[in-house]
Motif scaffolding. Structure first.
Motif, short mmCIF file in Angstrom:
data_model
loop_
_atom_site.label_atom_id
_atom_site.label_comp_id
_atom_site.label_asym_id
_atom_site.label_seq_id
_atom_site.Cartn_x
_atom_site.Cartn_y
_atom_site.Cartn_z
N SER A 298 0.76 -1.20 -0.05
CA SER A 298 -0.02 -0.09 0.15
C SER A 298 0.89 1.12 -0.03
O SER A 298 1.98 1.11 0.46
CB SER A 298 -0.95 -0.04 1.19
OG SER A 298 -0.24 0.12 2.36
N GLY A 299 0.35 2.17 -0.42
CA GLY A 299 1.12 3.78 -0.67
C GLY A 299 2.23 3.62 -1.25
O GLY A 299 3.15 4.54 -1.00
N ASN A 300 2.39 2.92 -2.39
CA ASN A 300 3.66 2.81 -3.11
C ASN A 300 3.37 2.90 -4.55
O ASN A 300 2.29 2.35 -5.37
CB ASN A 300 4.16 1.16 -2.88
CG ASN A 300 5.66 1.17 -3.48
OD1 ASN A 300 6.00 1.93 -4.42
ND2 ASN A 300 6.48 0.43 -2.84
N LEU A 301 4.15 4.19 -5.23
CA LEU A 301 3.78 4.35 -6.57
C LEU A 301 4.91 3.65 -7.60
O LEU A 301 4.75 3.76 -8.57
CB LEU A 301 4.11 5.94 -6.78
CG LEU A 301 3.18 6.80 -5.86
CD1 LEU A 301 3.36 8.17 -6.03
CD2 LEU A 301 1.55 6.28 -6.28
N HIS A 303 5.80 0.70 -9.17
CA HIS A 303 5.41 -0.75 -9.24
C HIS A 303 6.65 -1.59 -10.04
O HIS A 303 7.18 -1.06 -10.81
CB HIS A 303 4.26 -0.68 -10.14
CG HIS A 303 3.09 -0.02 -9.27
ND1 HIS A 303 1.90 0.05 -9.82
CD2 HIS A 303 2.97 0.71 -8.30
CE1 HIS A 303 1.00 0.86 -9.10
NE2 HIS A 303 1.63 1.08 -7.98
N TYR A 311 -0.46 -4.01 -5.79
CA TYR A 311 -0.23 -2.71 -5.36
C TYR A 311 -1.68 -1.66 -5.21
O TYR A 311 -2.57 -1.98 -6.01
CB TYR A 311 0.70 -1.85 -6.33
CG TYR A 311 2.40 -2.25 -6.43
CD1 TYR A 311 3.00 -1.80 -5.29
CD2 TYR A 311 2.46 -3.46 -7.48
CE1 TYR A 311 4.36 -2.23 -5.53
CE2 TYR A 311 3.89 -3.79 -7.21
CZ TYR A 311 4.74 -3.20 -6.51
OH TYR A 311 6.13 -3.91 -6.52
N THR A 312 -1.58 -0.95 -4.13
CA THR A 312 -2.66 0.00 -3.89
C THR A 312 -1.96 1.24 -3.48
O THR A 312 -1.13 1.29 -2.48
CB THR A 312 -3.60 -0.42 -2.88
OG1 THR A 312 -4.64 0.62 -2.90
CG2 THR A 312 -3.02 -1.08 -1.77
N ASN A 313 -2.32 2.25 -4.17
CA ASN A 313 -1.88 3.40 -4.11
C ASN A 313 -2.41 4.18 -2.79
O ASN A 313 -1.63 5.16 -2.16
CB ASN A 313 -1.59 4.36 -5.03
CG ASN A 313 -0.97 4.00 -6.20
OD1 ASN A 313 -0.05 3.44 -6.33
ND2 ASN A 313 -1.73 4.51 -7.50
N ASP A 314 -3.43 3.74 -2.17
CA ASP A 314 -4.14 4.13 -0.73
C ASP A 314 -3.22 3.69 0.30
O ASP A 314 -2.80 2.69 0.64
CB ASP A 314 -5.37 3.80 -0.82
CG ASP A 314 -6.12 4.21 -1.63
OD1 ASP A 314 -5.93 5.31 -2.33
OD2 ASP A 314 -7.34 3.67 -2.08
#
Length: 397
Positions: A298-301, A303, A311-314
């Motif tokens: 999470s919270g990783n741009l 990839h 992945y989730t950008n939140d």
């Protein structure tokens, strides 16, 4: 001689432009001041008729420039100088246990013949006797499949593709394949044995006939299931976050899944040495993630294209994630787990006709350019431009 972009050769028709300009330029008279004009006889003052070819060399050079430019843009290939490679069979298999089991005989025979048999993943892993780490993942990613096809040098070979007719293929308009191509698909993924999990108290977790996740003491007798569960016992999970609130939120979501479906978790907040984890939920992916672990970052741009990493950008807190605020985090996490274990069943697999029409053979030649030819043509083009400009300035044409 073949070309990469043969349609651009139509640009050579522009050679008519300098010819038209040349004749138009010659047609217009040029007044020359001459004091003795009045002494000329009238018959000597008659205007000459017809077209005259003046500055022929300059006209030819200008025509050659346009033809050469069209050839350069079409990118010629000198395939006749290279010896064609031997035709081989390449077998590209979807990373799925059901696909591999269904075509086990064909793939075994191909291996015996020394043919190339590989998984359709990012690394094009060779298929051998060792178990594939993601063989339980029946999900097919069309973009990853297209990347694998592009990476395989099958332009002069015969490509055999083995896939399941999943709904995910409908998300793309087409998939480009080599000219020599054969497609092998499962007849119907819903008729394949379904996967299930074995939980505590001898309960089973599976997708019922209505497509809903069910936890029961016995499997549905009207459905066909695999002989063994894809996982038994507790699921060892690593929950590691720098943000304490995010860690508590994810742990609460896992607890909700345990309360509803009876999934047993063994949760560690710090990695234990020599301990293999089935699931890892974190905000920072290790440099070398384990291929046997499903990781949700999470919270990783930044990839990476790993099939076992989601992945989730939140940032998974109520203040920063709509999924958490609306209470959808447990459902979303459960969805990822079902896909990882292959429990998710496509209720409407694509038909054979729709599958076949999706794969479009490409007749475009391989983009292997001969640098020496391209450089020679470009150098000739530059020389002709210099000569044309010199003649034009010299003769004022």
């Amino acid at each position: 001689m073949p070309f990469v972009e043969p349609i651009l050769l139509w640009g050579a028709l522009a050679v008519i432009i300098p010819v038209i300009i040349h004749f138009w330029h010659q047609k217009q008279g040029k007044p020359l001041p001459w004091a003795a004009t009045q002494w000329l006889l009238e018959k000597q003052q008659q205007q000459s008729r017809g077209f005259r070819l003046d500055n022929v060399l300059l006209l030819i050079i200008r025509c050659l420039l346009l033809i050469l430019l069209a050839v350069l843009l079409a990118q010629p290939l000198l395939n006749w100088l290279t010896k064609p490679p031997a035709v081989q069979k390449i077998h590209l298999v979807q990373p799925s246990s059901s696909v591999a089991d269904n075509f086990k005989f064909e793939l075994t025979e191909a291996l015996k013949k020394g043919e190339r048999v590989i998984w359709a993943d990012d690394r094009l892993t060779k298929l051998d006797d060792k178990p594939y780490p993601f063989q339980n993942q029946a999900r097919l990613d069309p973009l990853r499949l297209q990347t694998a096809i592009n990476q395989v040098d099958a332009q002069h070979n015969v490509l055999h593709l083995y896939i399941s007719p999943t709904e995910a293929l409908a998300d793309v308009p087409a998939i480009t394949v080599p000219t020599h191509f054969q497609l092998h698909t499962l007849i119907d993924s819903t008729n394949q044995p379904r996967a299930y999990l074995s939980l505590k108290d001898n309960r089973k977790l599976f997708i019922n006939k209505g497509g809903k996740l069910t936890s029961s003491s016995a499997l549905d007798p009207s459905l066909k299931f695999q002989s063994e569960p894809v996982h038994s016992g507790p699921i060892r999970t690593l929950v590691q976050y720098k943000n304490e609130q995010e860690r508590k939120t994810v742990t609460a979501a896992l607890t909700a899944l345990a309360d509803v479906y009876g999934i047993e978790w063994v949760i560690d907040e710090k990695p234990t040495s020599n301990q293999a984890y089935t699931w890892q939920l974190t905000d920072h992916l290790p440099a070398k993630p384990s291929p046997q672990t499903l990781s949700i970052v999470s919270g990783n741009l930044q990839h990476t294209s790993l099939p076992n990493v989601i992945y989730t950008n939140d940032v998974l807190t109520p203040q920063t994630s709509e999924r958490v605020e609306t209470g959808q985090l447990p459902e979303w996490l459960g969805e990822q787990l079902l896909r990882y274990y292959g429990l998710k069943i496509n209720s409407q697999p694509l038909g054979q006709q729709a599958i076949k029409s999706l794969f479009i053979p490409s007749t475009k030649p391989t983009r292997v350019q001969h640098a020496s030819l391209q450089h020679a043509l470009l150098l000739l083009f530059i020389v002709l431009v210099v000569v044309e400009r010199w003649l034009a300035l010299t003769k004022n044409a």
